[in-house]
Design a protein around this motif. Structure first.
Motif, mmCIF file in Angstrom:
data_model
loop_
_atom_site.group_PDB
_atom_site.id
_atom_site.type_symbol
_atom_site.label_atom_id
_atom_site.label_comp_id
_atom_site.label_asym_id
_atom_site.label_seq_id
_atom_site.Cartn_x
_atom_site.Cartn_y
_atom_site.Cartn_z
ATOM 1 N N LYS A 1 3.777 21.089 -28.564
ATOM 2 C CA LYS A 1 3.417 20.016 -29.500
ATOM 3 C C LYS A 1 4.105 20.301 -30.836
ATOM 4 O O LYS A 1 3.515 20.820 -31.773
ATOM 5 N N LYS A 2 5.383 19.961 -30.904
ATOM 6 C CA LYS A 2 6.215 20.343 -32.041
ATOM 7 C C LYS A 2 5.754 19.699 -33.334
ATOM 8 O O LYS A 2 5.699 20.349 -34.379
ATOM 9 N N ASP A 3 5.427 18.399 -33.296
ATOM 10 C CA ASP A 3 5.019 17.702 -34.522
ATOM 11 C C ASP A 3 3.744 18.310 -35.106
ATOM 12 O O ASP A 3 3.640 18.519 -36.318
ATOM 13 N N LYS B 1 10.850 30.485 -34.429
ATOM 14 C CA LYS B 1 10.725 30.186 -32.998
ATOM 15 C C LYS B 1 10.778 28.680 -32.758
ATOM 16 O O LYS B 1 11.348 28.215 -31.773
ATOM 17 N N LEU B 2 10.184 27.940 -33.686
ATOM 18 C CA LEU B 2 10.161 26.481 -33.567
ATOM 19 C C LEU B 2 11.491 25.862 -33.977
ATOM 20 O O LEU B 2 11.709 24.672 -33.763
ATOM 21 N N LYS B 3 12.356 26.711 -34.606
ATOM 22 C CA LYS B 3 13.630 26.218 -35.158
ATOM 23 C C LYS B 3 13.388 25.108 -36.164
ATOM 24 O O LYS B 3 14.075 24.067 -36.182
ATOM 25 N N LEU C 1 -10.009 33.568 -43.082
ATOM 26 C CA LEU C 1 -10.298 32.969 -41.783
ATOM 27 C C LEU C 1 -9.562 31.647 -41.615
ATOM 28 O O LEU C 1 -9.124 31.299 -40.518
ATOM 29 N N GLN C 2 -9.414 30.915 -42.702
ATOM 30 C CA GLN C 2 -8.672 29.665 -42.620
ATOM 31 C C GLN C 2 -7.221 29.916 -42.233
ATOM 32 O O GLN C 2 -6.646 29.199 -41.406
ATOM 33 N N LEU C 3 -6.618 30.945 -42.825
ATOM 34 C CA LEU C 3 -5.238 31.273 -42.485
ATOM 35 C C LEU C 3 -5.111 31.679 -41.022
ATOM 36 O O LEU C 3 -4.169 31.277 -40.331
ATOM 37 N N ILE C 4 -6.061 32.485 -40.552
ATOM 38 C CA ILE C 4 -6.015 32.924 -39.159
ATOM 39 C C ILE C 4 -6.158 31.744 -38.215
ATOM 40 O O ILE C 4 -5.424 31.624 -37.228
ATOM 41 N N CYS C 5 -7.085 30.861 -38.520
ATOM 42 C CA CYS C 5 -7.276 29.680 -37.672
ATOM 43 C C CYS C 5 -6.027 28.801 -37.663
ATOM 44 O O CYS C 5 -5.630 28.276 -36.620
ATOM 45 N N LEU C 6 -5.395 28.636 -38.834
ATOM 46 C CA LEU C 6 -4.175 27.844 -38.898
ATOM 47 C C LEU C 6 -3.064 28.483 -38.071
ATOM 48 O O LEU C 6 -2.328 27.797 -37.350
ATOM 49 N N LEU C 7 -2.933 29.817 -38.173
ATOM 50 C CA LEU C 7 -1.909 30.516 -37.402
ATOM 51 C C LEU C 7 -2.135 30.351 -35.903
ATOM 52 O O LEU C 7 -1.203 30.061 -35.143
ATOM 53 N N LEU C 8 -3.380 30.543 -35.470
ATOM 54 C CA LEU C 8 -3.674 30.454 -34.042
ATOM 55 C C LEU C 8 -3.501 29.035 -33.523
ATOM 56 O O LEU C 8 -3.002 28.831 -32.413
ATOM 57 N N ASN C 9 -3.906 28.057 -34.324
ATOM 58 C CA ASN C 9 -3.725 26.666 -33.903
ATOM 59 C C ASN C 9 -2.250 26.302 -33.843
ATOM 60 O O ASN C 9 -1.821 25.548 -32.965
ATOM 61 N N ASN D 1 3.305 20.330 -38.743
ATOM 62 C CA ASN D 1 2.273 19.948 -39.734
ATOM 63 C C ASN D 1 1.426 21.159 -40.122
ATOM 64 O O ASN D 1 1.101 21.357 -41.301
ATOM 65 N N LEU D 2 1.054 21.969 -39.137
ATOM 66 C CA LEU D 2 0.270 23.171 -39.432
ATOM 67 C C LEU D 2 1.088 24.177 -40.236
ATOM 68 O O LEU D 2 0.556 24.858 -41.121
#
Length: 493
Positions: A131-133, A167-169, A114-122, A137-138
């Protein structure tokens, strides 16, 4: 909290060797209630005033709709907390709601998945909000927690994190030790073939389409298959073998479209040699190079009057879906051929939602199921599984994330859609759906049973065969998630 609750649907795919995480149902009062004041007492308004719909400072009316708001509370069987028991019930409901929310948070803290999923979604949400920065960080937090050789949720999270990084390059690569030896196109081709061999995913698509085509060809002498995306021609070996075993062997012509002239030539040589080795001497292969700027020339097919035509659209229409004009034009051209049968097989997924985050969520759900299914196909330590997930499924994930959900697989734009969307497009294109025969259903069931991927037709774990629309569509599912869906069509009279 929405992100955490959404994550529970994904975690169900990854449970191994134990009871799945129970879905936490957040209970909410079924009837509207008044807020208690700071002392815990009921509002000062009388029950009669309340029933008459008079405004009270204890009521939070919906802005712009106050009259409707109060009108709703003049309904019969109105719940009014005027006694101590009713006040206690409200307090208890509020406390239970808070406790269950805390429980969800604790479950997320205890569950690495669940932590991984939350990190991915955030992270995806941060990218959507530019919000690139924060996104970088995530991603750094994800880098330390995911692994392409871990369990299924760690592996799928690794590939989605890599896709988000692309995608974020981001200048920081996700896996520094990844060594790509060989031509990327060749590696992807080999991974595709390996996935075909170990998983019933593509086998289901090809077997179901071939069975429907063979039934449409029964009693016919001259057969013509138009394959709009023939690739390496893997699909047609079983059909050629089946036709060669008939007492009165028919003639077969395959018109195959592709974008690589060398691949088309190799496919033609391979299929011709295989057909002759099976005794199907009256076999012809006609390659057609698709021009992305001009499209496909239907007139060049040279359909003969005494030929029975079948059109094969296995995982092809999604490459046109990003352009509705092109898709409608292609369907009209196919209808003009007046084929006896049109077979459509597509992913049962949607990359058409209007926001990047919703597309990301749909892709994450879909590939979570595929990665989980790989554990049933190959061992965790398998190098072949790593190649499949890296160069086939992983590339598909990148394409689903890149360009806001419109990927470019082998230079083509792809957009996956749900079955209802494809059904509407086919009907508007001049086609009527027909059902699968009992033989087609039996063949699909035998495929899963022979590979020991399915415990039973009705239920059980692993891969399943599902029927929709009163048996007119067949779907391959992993547990309860539909992956790919097949349907058969004919031209409207």
């Amino acid at each position: 909290m929405a992100l955490i609750s959404d994550g529970y649907e994904l975690i169900d795919y990854f449970q191994r060797g134990g009871e799945p995480i129970a879905r936490l149902q957040i209970s909410r009062p079924k009837r509207p209630f008044l807020e208690l004041n700071e002392s815990g007492s009921s509002p000062s308004s009388s029950e009669q005033d309340w029933r008459e719909g008079k405004k009270s400072k204890h009521v939070k009316a919906l802005r712009g709709d106050e009259e409707n708001f109060y009108e709703n509370y003049r309904a019969p069987n109105l719940f009014v907390p005027t006694t101590k028991d009713k006040r206690d019930l409200l307090v208890k409901q509020s406390r239970n709601l808070v406790q269950q929310k805390k429980k969800v948070v604790k479950e997320a803290e205890r569950s690495p998945g669940l932590q991984l999923i939350c990190l991915l979604l955030n992270c995806a949400s941060s990218i959507a909000e530019n919000k690139k920065d924060m996104a970088e960080n995530l991603l750094r937090r994800l880098y330390s927690r995911v692994s392409k050789s871990g369990n299924s949720i760690e592996r799928v999270a690794a590939h989605f994190a890599e896709a988000l990084s692309a995608k974020l390059k981001s200048p920081t690569p996700l896996f520094k030790n990844r060594v790509v030896a060989g031509d990327p196109d060749q590696l992807q081709s080999e991974a595709h073939i390996a996935f075909y061999r170990v998983s019933p995913f593509y086998q289901f698509a090809h077997l179901t389409a071939n069975q429907a085509i063979i039934e449409a060809f029964e009693g016919k002498k001259k057969l013509h298959i138009v394959d709009f995306d023939i690739s390496h021609g893997i699909q047609w070996s079983s059909l050629i073998q089946s036709l060669s075993e008939e007492e009165d062997v028919p003639s077969l012509r395959i018109s195959g479209f592709g974008r690589d002239v060398n691949v088309l030539k190799a496919t033609g040589i391979r299929l011709t040699g295989f057909a002759h080795s099976c005794g199907l001497t009256s076999f012809e292969f006609h390659p057609f190079l698709e021009d992305t700027s001009k499209g496909i020339s239907i007139e060049s097919l040279q359909i003969k009057e005494d030929e029975t035509v079948a059109v094969n659209l296995v995982l092809y229409l999604n490459k046109l879906a990003s352009s509705q004009t092109l898709l409608c034009s292609r369907l009209r051209s196919i209808e003009s051929l007046r084929p006896k049968i049109v077979v459509v097989v597509e992913h049962e997924a949607s990359q058409s939602p209007t926001t990047f985050l919703s597309r990301f969520m749909e892709s994450l759900h879909y590939y979570a199921a595929l990665f989980d299914s790989m554990d049933e196909c190959l061992p965790l330590q398998s190098a072949e599984r790593l190649r499949i997930e890296t160069f086939h499924l992983g590339e598909q994930i990148k394409n689903s994330i890149r360009d806001d959900g419109v990927g470019k697989m082998m230079g083509r734009r792809e957009t996956h859609d749900k079955w209802e969307t494809w059904k509407g497009r086919m009907e508007r294109g001049g086609f009527a759906q027909v059902g699968f025969s009992s033989r087609s259903v039996s063949q699909a069931k035998l495929l899963l049973q022979s590979r020991q991927h399915c415990s039973s037709f009705e239920g059980g774990g692993g891969f399943k065969l599902l029927q929709k629309d009163l048996g007119r569509t067949l779907s391959l599912a992993w547990q309860d998630r539909q992956l790919i869906l097949a349907s058969v069509w004919r031209c409207k009279d």
